[in-house]
Design an enzyme around this catalytic site. Structure first.
Site, mmCIF file in Angstrom:
data_model
loop_
_atom_site.group_PDB
_atom_site.id
_atom_site.type_symbol
_atom_site.label_atom_id
_atom_site.label_comp_id
_atom_site.label_asym_id
_atom_site.label_seq_id
_atom_site.Cartn_x
_atom_site.Cartn_y
_atom_site.Cartn_z
ATOM 1 N N ASP A 5 -5.926 1.595 -5.153
ATOM 2 C CA ASP A 5 -5.480 1.387 -3.715
ATOM 3 C C ASP A 5 -5.827 0.038 -3.311
ATOM 4 O O ASP A 5 -6.769 -0.807 -3.917
ATOM 5 C CB ASP A 5 -5.983 2.545 -2.684
ATOM 6 C CG ASP A 5 -5.096 2.928 -1.692
ATOM 7 O OD1 ASP A 5 -4.460 2.095 -1.325
ATOM 8 O OD2 ASP A 5 -4.927 3.942 -1.242
ATOM 9 N N HIS B 37 -1.028 -2.182 6.620
ATOM 10 C CA HIS B 37 -0.395 -1.242 7.415
ATOM 11 C C HIS B 37 0.408 -2.069 8.643
ATOM 12 O O HIS B 37 1.174 -1.506 9.534
ATOM 13 C CB HIS B 37 -1.201 -0.112 8.174
ATOM 14 C CG HIS B 37 -1.866 0.815 7.190
ATOM 15 N ND1 HIS B 37 -2.103 2.033 7.493
ATOM 16 C CD2 HIS B 37 -1.543 0.743 5.761
ATOM 17 C CE1 HIS B 37 -2.349 2.897 6.588
ATOM 18 N NE2 HIS B 37 -2.363 2.270 5.308
ATOM 19 N N ASP C 121 0.959 -1.320 0.048
ATOM 20 C CA ASP C 121 -0.024 -0.048 0.000
ATOM 21 C C ASP C 121 0.973 1.036 -0.112
ATOM 22 O O ASP C 121 1.250 1.760 1.120
ATOM 23 C CB ASP C 121 -1.051 -0.123 1.363
ATOM 24 C CG ASP C 121 -1.719 1.134 1.451
ATOM 25 O OD1 ASP C 121 -1.793 1.953 0.599
ATOM 26 O OD2 ASP C 121 -2.225 1.203 2.415
ATOM 27 N N GLU D 126 -1.407 11.001 0.624
ATOM 28 C CA GLU D 126 -2.888 10.126 0.665
ATOM 29 C C GLU D 126 -2.878 9.505 2.282
ATOM 30 O O GLU D 126 -3.950 9.480 2.731
ATOM 31 C CB GLU D 126 -2.853 8.826 -0.170
ATOM 32 C CG GLU D 126 -4.158 8.224 -0.283
ATOM 33 C CD GLU D 126 -4.384 7.154 0.737
ATOM 34 O OE1 GLU D 126 -5.574 6.762 0.864
ATOM 35 O OE2 GLU D 126 -3.171 6.702 1.406
ATOM 36 N N GLU D 127 -1.902 9.134 2.746
ATOM 37 C CA GLU D 127 -1.878 8.241 4.256
ATOM 38 C C GLU D 127 -2.339 9.311 5.215
ATOM 39 O O GLU D 127 -2.426 8.910 6.399
ATOM 40 C CB GLU D 127 -0.430 7.680 4.532
ATOM 41 C CG GLU D 127 -0.059 6.455 3.772
ATOM 42 C CD GLU D 127 -1.066 5.253 3.928
ATOM 43 O OE1 GLU D 127 -1.845 5.378 4.624
ATOM 44 O OE2 GLU D 127 -0.933 4.341 3.353
HETATM 45 ZN ZN LIG Z 1 -3.133 3.222 0.269
#
Ligand SMILES: [Zn+2]
Length: 343
Positions: A242, A322, A188, A222-223
Site C-alpha cells: 500500500d 486520496h 492507492d 480496504e478503503e
Molecule cells: Zn490503500
C-alpha cells in the site's frame, strides 16, 4: 535474466484505472485480476466477500507469506435526489469533497445503465453567485451532480432510472509523464495491484520460485476498513502493498519504497520491519521508514482484528494521497525489488 517489466506495470495500471471499482462495487476489477492469475498459471480461490487469493508454491514447503493489494478505491453513492433533479452523494472511503470538485463522473444504475455527469458545488457560477462560490463549504449537502441529460426535476431524474443507492465513480485522469511520474486518482492502490502482478510476471519470465509459498490477496474492502477476512493458517508473515506518503510531515519519497513503522492503529511487527530494512541496506534498495498519522492498511487492520501473523506494509509513496495523487516509476520498481528479495 529478465528485469522488472515497467511497460507491463504501466499498461496494467492504465487498464485497472479504466475499470470502476469503488468499495462495494469491485466485481469487474476482481474478474480482471482472476484473468491475470489465469494468464500466469496461478491457482486461486475466491472468498465469500468476493476477494481473490492467488497461490504460488515455494522452494520450501515450510510456512507461507501473504502479500495483499486492494482493488477497491474511493468513490461515492447516490444519497438523495434534490428537487432540481441533481443527486447528492455520500462518500465511499475517506476523502474531502474539495478533492473531487469539478470532476467528471459516471452514475451506475441498479439495472446497469451508465450516465455521465460532473460533481459541482450547488453554487458554482461566479457570474451568478460572486464571492459565495469561494466561501461555500464543500460539504456533502453543498455538492451536487450535474447529469449530462435534460433534467431539472426529481421526477425527470428518477425517470432516467437513477435512484438512491446507485454507485458513482470519478474519472481518474491517469497520466504517465515521459520522465517517469504517474499522476492519477487511485494510485492507492491500483499501482500496487499492478506491481503485485509484475512480481508474479518476473517469477514466470525467469522461471523462478519464491523461497516459500506466497499467497496473493486482492482485497476489495480496504478503503472501508475490512479488507481481509481469511488468512490461510500456515501464513507467518503478512506484507500489505500500500502507498507511502509524501507530505511535509511525512518521510515518504516518490523514488523510494516506503516501509511503515507505525500507523494510526498500531506499530508494525518489529522483527519483520527490521528484516525489510536490513534487506534494503544490504541490497542497496532505496527506502524510507515512516510513521503515518491517519492510516490503516490491510495488514494493520488484520492484526488489530486479531489474526495471528507478523504484519508489515510497504509500497511506493504518493504525493497528495486520496486527492489527485502522484508517484514515480522508481518507487514502484524499488518496491518490487524488495519483494523479490524478501519472498
Ligand atoms: Zn490503500
Amino acid at each position: 535474466m529478465n528485469t522488472i517489466d515497467w511497460n507491463y506495470i504501466k499498461d496494467f495500471t492504465q487498464e485497472l484505472m479504466d475499470i470502476p471499482t469503488p468499495g462495494g462495487y469491485t466485481q469487474m476489477g476482481i474478474l480482471r485480476c482472476i484473468q491475470e492469475f489465469e494468464r500466469f498459471g496461478v491457482k486461486y480461490i475466491t472468498t465469500k466477500k468476493g476477494a481473490v487469493i492467488g497461490e504460488i508454491e515455494g522452494r520450501s514447503s515450510e510456512g507461507a507469506t501473504l502479500i495483499s493489494a486492494h482493488i477497491d478505491t474511493l468513490g461515492a453513492m447516490v444519497k438523495s435526489i434534490k428537487s432540481n433533479g441533481r443527486p447528492v452523494l455520500t462518500n465511499i472511503g475517506g476523502f474531502s469533497w474539495n478533492c473531487v470538485e469539478g470532476e467528471n463522473l459516471v452514475i451506475h444504475t441498479q439495472d446497469g445503465r451508465r450516465y455521465t455527469g460532473s460533481l459541482l458545488p450547488s453554487k458554482a457560477s461566479r457570474h451568478t453567485y460572486g464571492e459565495e462560490v469561494t466561501n461555500l463549504l464543500r460539504s456533502q449537502e453543498n455538492m451536487e451532480v450535474r447529469i449530462d441529460e435534460f433534467t431539472s426535476t426529481k421526477e425527470e431524474t428518477t425517470a432516467l432510472g437513477i435512484a438512491v443507492g446507485d454507485f458513482v465513480t470519478f474519472h481518474t485522469r491517469t497520466i504517465f509523464t515521459e520522465n517517469g511520474f504517474i499522476k492519477s486518482r487511485y494510485i492507492d492502490d491500483k499501482v500496487c495491484v499492478a506491481q503485485l502482478f509484475a512480481y508474479i510476471k518476473y517469477l514466470r519470465d525467469n522461471n523462478l520460485k519464491p523461497e516459500r509459498k506466497v499467497y496473493f490477496y486482492i482485497s476489495n474492502y480496504e478503503e472501508i476498513g475490512h479488507g481481509i477476512s481469511y488468512i490461510p493458517p500456515e501464513v507467518e508473515d503478512f506484507i500489505a502493498l500500500d502507498v507511502g506518503l509524501v507530505a511535509e510531515d511525512a518521510a515518504g519519497d516518490e523514488r523510494r519504497v516506503n516501509i511503515v513503522a507505525k500507523d494510526s492503529r498500531t506499530p508494525y511487527d518489529f522483527n519483520l520491519r527490521s528484516k525489510l530494512v536490513n534487506i534494503c541496506l544490504e541490497k542497496g534498495i532505496n527506502y524510507t521508514l515512516d510513521v503515518h498519522n491517519r492510516y490503516g492498511s490491510d495488514a494493520s487492520i488484520a492484526a488489530t482484528q486479531g489474526f495471528d501473523v507478523n504484519f508489515s506494509c510497504i509500497g511506493p509513496s504518493v504525493d497528495a494521497s486520496h486527492h489527485y495523487e502522484r508517484t514515480h516509476r522508481d518507487g514502484v520498481v524499488e518496491t518490487i525489488k524488495l519483494l523479490i528479495e524478501v519472498l
